[in-house]
Motif scaffolding. Structure first.
Motif, PDB file in Angstrom:
ATOM      1  N   UNK A   1       0.844  -1.201   0.000  1.00 20.69           N
ATOM      2  CA  UNK A   1       0.000   0.000   0.000  1.00 20.69           C
ATOM      3  C   UNK A   1       0.876   1.246   0.000  1.00 20.69           C
ATOM      4  N   UNK A   2       1.899   1.257   0.844  1.00 21.43           N
ATOM      5  CA  UNK A   2       2.766   2.426   0.975  1.00 21.43           C
ATOM      6  C   UNK A   2       3.535   2.748  -0.301  1.00 21.43           C
ATOM      7  N   UNK A   3       3.820   1.741  -1.099  1.00 20.91           N
ATOM      8  CA  UNK A   3       4.647   1.943  -2.289  1.00 20.91           C
ATOM      9  C   UNK A   3       3.834   2.090  -3.573  1.00 20.91           C
ATOM     10  N   UNK A   4       2.542   2.312  -3.462  1.00 23.41           N
ATOM     11  CA  UNK A   4       1.725   2.494  -4.656  1.00 23.41           C
ATOM     12  C   UNK A   4       2.218   3.683  -5.470  1.00 23.41           C
ATOM     13  N   UNK A   5       2.298   3.477  -6.758  1.00 29.16           N
ATOM     14  CA  UNK A   5       2.815   4.498  -7.668  1.00 29.16           C
ATOM     15  C   UNK A   5       2.054   5.813  -7.550  1.00 29.16           C
ATOM     16  N   UNK A   6       0.760   5.744  -7.311  1.00 29.90           N
ATOM     17  CA  UNK A   6      -0.063   6.961  -7.243  1.00 29.90           C
ATOM     18  C   UNK A   6       0.413   7.918  -6.149  1.00 29.90           C
TER      19      UNK A   6
END
Length: 126
Positions: free
Chosen positions: A69-74
């Motif tokens: 979740x923390x590394x989502x591109x968005x």
């Protein structure tokens, strides 16, 4: 031990000035001399969590648990620029995430380095 300086705390305060919960967490971080692990453990217990590891291991494990979740591109570009607003808002929409821990988890991630923290997922996506 992961510590943040009073200058770093001030930078987060300027970003999160409209977020009363984050401001309370930053006050606690300041009271704990910038020790993120101590703060995370205190907040986890307050949120009804039962951390079973040492402070530093528990915060690291929690951050890694939420790495996808923390590394989502968005949100990643904002995090790379030190901005946590979007990700904090996103984490608070996740019912299974202990919302009070959003601020220390994100600061921990930033202190590790966003690219370094996200590297295991980047490798899997290739």
């Amino acid at each position: 031990m992961t510590k943040i300086t009073t200058q770093e705390i001030a930078q987060f305060r300027s970003q999160l000035a409209d977020d009363s919960e984050a401001m309370e967490v930053l006050d606690l971080i300041e009271d704990c001399d910038g020790d993120l692990e101590d703060v995370a453990m205190t907040l986890a217990i307050k949120a009804g969590q039962e951390p079973g590891a040492t402070n530093s291991e528990w915060l690291d494990a929690l951050a890694k648990k939420w790495r996808a979740v923390l590394c989502q591109k968005a949100y990643r570009d904002n995090l790379l620029n030190g901005s946590v607003l979007g990700m904090i808002a996103h984490l608070r929409t996740r019912p299974e995430f202990p919302k009070i821990l959003a601020t220390p988890v994100l600061i921990y991630m930033l202190k590790q380095g966003v690219n370094d923290f996200c590297q295991p997922l980047d490798f899997l996506q290739q």
